[in-house]
Design an enzyme around this catalytic site. Structure first.
Site, PDB file in Angstrom:
ATOM      1  CG  HIS A 215      -1.953   1.399   1.430  1.00  0.00           C
ATOM      2  ND1 HIS A 215      -3.087   0.926   0.678  1.00  0.00           N
ATOM      3  CD2 HIS A 215      -1.728   2.099   2.246  1.00  0.00           C
ATOM      4  CE1 HIS A 215      -3.565   2.420   1.199  1.00  0.00           C
ATOM      5  NE2 HIS A 215      -2.852   3.442   1.735  1.00  0.00           N
ATOM      6  CD  GLU A 216       2.229   4.048   3.693  1.00  0.00           C
ATOM      7  OE1 GLU A 216       2.352   4.695   3.350  1.00  0.00           O
ATOM      8  OE2 GLU A 216       0.892   3.757   4.463  1.00  0.00           O
TER       9      GLU A 216
ATOM     10  CG  HIS B 238      -0.070   6.319  -0.339  1.00  0.00           C
ATOM     11  ND1 HIS B 238      -0.930   7.040  -1.385  1.00  0.00           N
ATOM     12  CD2 HIS B 238       0.258   5.253   0.161  1.00  0.00           C
ATOM     13  CE1 HIS B 238      -1.849   5.912  -0.712  1.00  0.00           C
ATOM     14  NE2 HIS B 238      -1.510   5.564   0.988  1.00  0.00           N
TER      15      HIS B 238
END
Length: 346
Positions: A27-28, A31
């Site tokens: 997920h990170e 980003h």
């Protein structure tokens, strides 16, 4: 208790914890990659939380490994504070910030798709929703179901995959369901009664038939993978709907402790069971993060869409305050659910 039995208890929990860390890192990373593509300065990319174990710096970004492998973050310049840096998050165009915000969830969905693809490829046949055979004296056959029927819906829930069949039956409140089947090219509406089995105080329908499997082809595998991924995604929305209408309460929810317990149990059962739970969890995390709840990516997305439509920015102080309140409420809910998980364990 010998070393082998201890290891057999510990290793499923370790696998579950590492998988949760994988979900967060993916997920990170979404980003992070999106920020780099939009030329946004990333101050730190951290795997884990708590005390720092190891760190190095490259291209103005610190890469950190921390002690507690249950969390992580991608810290961008000007994301949560004022900054005059031209490469700060807040200085970028709305569409660029939207891309960065949704990239985390997109990566979770991609991970879910890959896991489902592994599941489908590991099977000898691709599942369908067509009935292949019945158990002896099956109640559903006596209620009108026939071999060759293709299940199209269960109690109004559209059915596209074998998972949807299980989901439809699990949501039924009694032993009789309304089904629509495709028979000889025509849709038939049936009221079908099944046998039930009690589990933890609730009665669940026992599926008394087998579904047809087809030989794998490249297009069939990709199509089935896409449909099963969508099926898992729909389960997330169905769960939220059931919570909102009061079908389930907080005691029925699971937090990190409960989820680790479920994954570790699946690890002990089979690799496929483990992968199915993992696919559902990563898709769940990706979609839930897009809900417009303060402190989640979805709230920031909601604010950015508002900014794009009105051409006005929400004051940073107001945004920080809303996020802070949302974070407190989410942490409170997590504590409550975690307490519920622990009481269930003991």
């Amino acid at each position: 208790m010998n070393i082998t039995s201890i290891w057999n208890t510990v290793y499923p929990i370790l696998i579950a914890i590492l998988f949760f860390e994988l979900i967060i890192v993916v997920h990170e990373a979404g980003h992070f990659i999106a920020a780099r593509l939009m030329k946004i300065k990333v101050n730190e990319f951290s795997i884990g939380m708590g005390p720092k174990l190891f760190q190095f710096k490259r291209k103005n970004t610190k890469y950190t490994l921390r002690l507690i492998l249950f969390g992580g973050y991608c810290s961008m310049e000007g994301e949560n504070s004022e900054s005059d840096d031209e490469n700060a998050f807040a200085k970028k165009k709305v569409w660029q910030r939207v891309f960065v915000v949704v990239a985390g969830a997109i990566m979770n969905l991609i991970l879910g798709f890959i896991i489902v693809l592994i599941i489908v490829c590991s099977q000898n046949l691709v599942g369908t929703t067509q009935i292949a055979k019945f158990e002896e004296n099956a109640p559903s056959m006596q209620s009108g179901l026939q071999i060759g029927d293709e299940i199209k819906s269960i109690d109004g829930l559209k059915v596209y995959t074998t998972n949807d069949v299980s989901t439809g039956f699990s949501r039924s409140e009694d032993d009789t369901v309304d089904m629509v089947v495709l028979r000889d090219g025509k849709e038939e509406k049936l009221s079908v009664t099944f046998g039930t089995k009690e589990y933890e105080g609730k009665n669940y329908i026992m599926m008394d038939f087998w579904l047809l499997g087809k030989e794998r082809t490249f297009t069939g595998v990709i199509s089935q993978t896409f449909k099963e991924t969508v099926s898992y995604a729909r389960m997330v929305f169905l769960s939220v709907h059931d919570l909102l209408v009061g079908k389930y309460g907080v005691s029925d929810m699971s937090g990190p402790v409960g989820a680790v317990s479920v994954v570790s149990d699946a690890v002990k059962t089979s690799a496929i069971s483990m992968l199915r739970i993992m696919a559902l969890l990563t898709i769940n995390v990706g979609l839930f993060n897009l809900f417009p709840i303060p402190a989640l990516d979805g709230w920031r997305l909601f604010v950015l869409i508002g900014e794009g439509l009105t051409k006005k920015k929400l004051p940073q102080k107001a945004e920080y305050l809303i996020n802070a309140i949302g974070l407190v409420l989410l942490l409170g809910l997590m504590c409550l659910v975690t307490f519920s998980d622990i009481t269930k364990l003991f």
